[in-house]
Design a protein around this motif. Structure first.
Motif, PDB file in Angstrom:
ATOM      1  N   ASP A 193      26.412   0.434 -23.098  1.00  0.00           N
ATOM      2  CA  ASP A 193      25.612   0.526 -24.322  1.00  0.00           C
ATOM      3  C   ASP A 193      26.286   1.413 -25.372  1.00  0.00           C
ATOM      4  O   ASP A 193      26.193   1.152 -26.577  1.00  0.00           O
ATOM      5  CB  ASP A 193      24.220   1.088 -24.016  1.00  0.00           C
ATOM      6  CG  ASP A 193      23.350   0.098 -23.256  1.00  0.00           C
ATOM      7  OD1 ASP A 193      23.677  -1.102 -23.260  1.00  0.00           O
ATOM      8  OD2 ASP A 193      22.343   0.535 -22.653  1.00  0.00           O
ATOM      9  N   ARG A 201      33.649  -1.943 -31.144  1.00  0.00           N
ATOM     10  CA  ARG A 201      33.429  -2.875 -32.248  1.00  0.00           C
ATOM     11  C   ARG A 201      33.514  -2.217 -33.624  1.00  0.00           C
ATOM     12  O   ARG A 201      33.492  -2.919 -34.635  1.00  0.00           O
ATOM     13  CB  ARG A 201      32.102  -3.608 -32.043  1.00  0.00           C
ATOM     14  CG  ARG A 201      32.206  -4.639 -30.925  1.00  0.00           C
ATOM     15  CD  ARG A 201      30.974  -5.480 -30.724  1.00  0.00           C
ATOM     16  NE  ARG A 201      31.271  -6.552 -29.769  1.00  0.00           N
ATOM     17  CZ  ARG A 201      30.390  -7.102 -28.938  1.00  0.00           C
ATOM     18  NH1 ARG A 201      29.130  -6.682 -28.943  1.00  0.00           N
ATOM     19  NH2 ARG A 201      30.754  -8.062 -28.108  1.00  0.00           N
ATOM     20  N   LYS A 202      33.634  -0.911 -33.660  1.00  0.00           N
ATOM     21  CA  LYS A 202      33.921  -0.245 -34.932  1.00  0.00           C
ATOM     22  C   LYS A 202      35.340  -0.581 -35.387  1.00  0.00           C
ATOM     23  O   LYS A 202      35.646  -0.548 -36.579  1.00  0.00           O
ATOM     24  CB  LYS A 202      33.783   1.275 -34.784  1.00  0.00           C
ATOM     25  CG  LYS A 202      32.350   1.781 -34.692  1.00  0.00           C
ATOM     26  CD  LYS A 202      32.338   3.287 -34.509  1.00  0.00           C
ATOM     27  CE  LYS A 202      30.915   3.809 -34.339  1.00  0.00           C
ATOM     28  NZ  LYS A 202      30.897   5.288 -34.080  1.00  0.00           N
ATOM     29  N   PRO A 219      29.676  -0.588 -28.881  1.00  0.00           N
ATOM     30  CA  PRO A 219      29.651  -0.322 -30.328  1.00  0.00           C
ATOM     31  C   PRO A 219      30.857   0.481 -30.805  1.00  0.00           C
ATOM     32  O   PRO A 219      31.336   0.272 -31.926  1.00  0.00           O
ATOM     33  CB  PRO A 219      28.345   0.462 -30.519  1.00  0.00           C
ATOM     34  CG  PRO A 219      27.484   0.053 -29.380  1.00  0.00           C
ATOM     35  CD  PRO A 219      28.424  -0.129 -28.224  1.00  0.00           C
ATOM     36  N   GLU A 220      31.361   1.392 -29.955  1.00  0.00           N
ATOM     37  CA  GLU A 220      32.549   2.165 -30.321  1.00  0.00           C
ATOM     38  C   GLU A 220      33.756   1.249 -30.483  1.00  0.00           C
ATOM     39  O   GLU A 220      34.538   1.378 -31.430  1.00  0.00           O
ATOM     40  CB  GLU A 220      32.848   3.224 -29.256  1.00  0.00           C
ATOM     41  CG  GLU A 220      31.920   4.422 -29.261  1.00  0.00           C
ATOM     42  CD  GLU A 220      32.043   5.233 -30.542  1.00  0.00           C
ATOM     43  OE1 GLU A 220      33.179   5.553 -30.943  1.00  0.00           O
ATOM     44  OE2 GLU A 220      30.993   5.539 -31.150  1.00  0.00           O
TER      45      GLU A 220
END
Length: 261
Positions: A243, A250-251, A247-248
């Motif tokens: 989780d 996808r930055k 996102p890290e």
């Protein structure tokens, strides 16, 4: 005279800006070889799994790279490369199902007969020299992108080989038994070993491990321009790690994440 001087300065500035803009465009054109990965591609993209060692008689990145244009003709959109990392020597299995025998315990002349498992990684930031160099791998990725194909790496987040750099540098990253010894992965249902005795179990209760694993994965996305990961034994890694991690990643760019779970 002043008017002439000002005109020259303005023209020089405009030319410089135009040249700089042109150079930026050219650099962008060189790096943008493939469109950003989009989530809708995941539903119907053809994924080709490659085992570099067994793909060709040479067993090299370069031998595989030569065939990428043919994969494009076949409709392949994603190449899933089985682990490309150096394989641990320590506790390398000598025979398929016999957990009591390790190649590292055999005479040196015998050890070379046993290739070991891709999933017993000794360093997540290097490539297996059997396959070639990091430059060879970069050429593989570049060639794939030029042919409109994305590249994902097979990643092993649940465990490492017994001579991974973390074993000595960060033993706290691993699961220990009551004696304080690092252990191989345990089946939570039976409380017994899975039999994966050539690898050491990672402990995600340790924040340092999470940070180190994230850093190594970011390296391949940022510096080596891969397009995602197929994550081995992903179901045994805590969900809250994924989780935060995804996102890290996808930055940096849109990536494709595939779980074995």
């Amino acid at each position: 005279m002043k008017k002439i001087f000002l005109a020259i300065v303005v023209l020089s500035t405009l030319f410089s800006c135009k040249k700089e803009s042109s150079e930026k465009t050219t650099a962008s054109e060189k790096t943008e070889k493939i469109a950003a990965f989009q989530p809708e591609m995941e539903e119907n993209a053809v994924i080709y799994e490659v085992n570099i060692r067994q793909y060709s008689s040479e067993g090299s990145f370069n031998a595989f790279t030569k065939d990428i244009p043919q994969l494009k003709e076949l409709g392949v959109k994603i190449i899933w490369v089985m682990p490309i990392f150096p394989i641990s020597q320590t506790k390398r299995k000598a025979t398929g199902g016999d957990n009591s025998k390790f190649a590292s315990e055999m005479p040196a002349a015998e050890q070379s007969k046993y290739l070991g498992s891709y999933y017993a990684v000794s360093d997540f930031a290097k490539v297996n020299p059997e396959f070639g160099t990091i430059e060879d791998f970069r050429n593989l990725v570049k060639t794939a992108h030029e042919n409109g194909i994305y590249v994902i790496l097979d990643w092993v987040p649940n465990h490492t080989g017994w001579d991974h750099v973390w074993i000595k540098q960060h033993p706290e990253f691993y699961t220990h038994n009551a004696k304080g010894e690092i252990i191989d992965p345990i089946n939570p249902e039976t409380g017994k070993s899975w039999g994966w005795t050539d690898v050491a179990d990672l402990n995600y209760d340790n924040k340092g491990l999470r940070d180190a694993m994230t850093s190594d994965m970011l390296y391949w996305v940022k510096d080596e321009n891969i397009d995602g990961f197929r994550c081995d034994v992903a179901g045994n890694v805590p969900t809250d790690f994924w989780d935060k991690l995804i996102p890290e990643l996808r930055k940096e760019k849109n990536i494709f994440m595939l779980a074995e779970a």
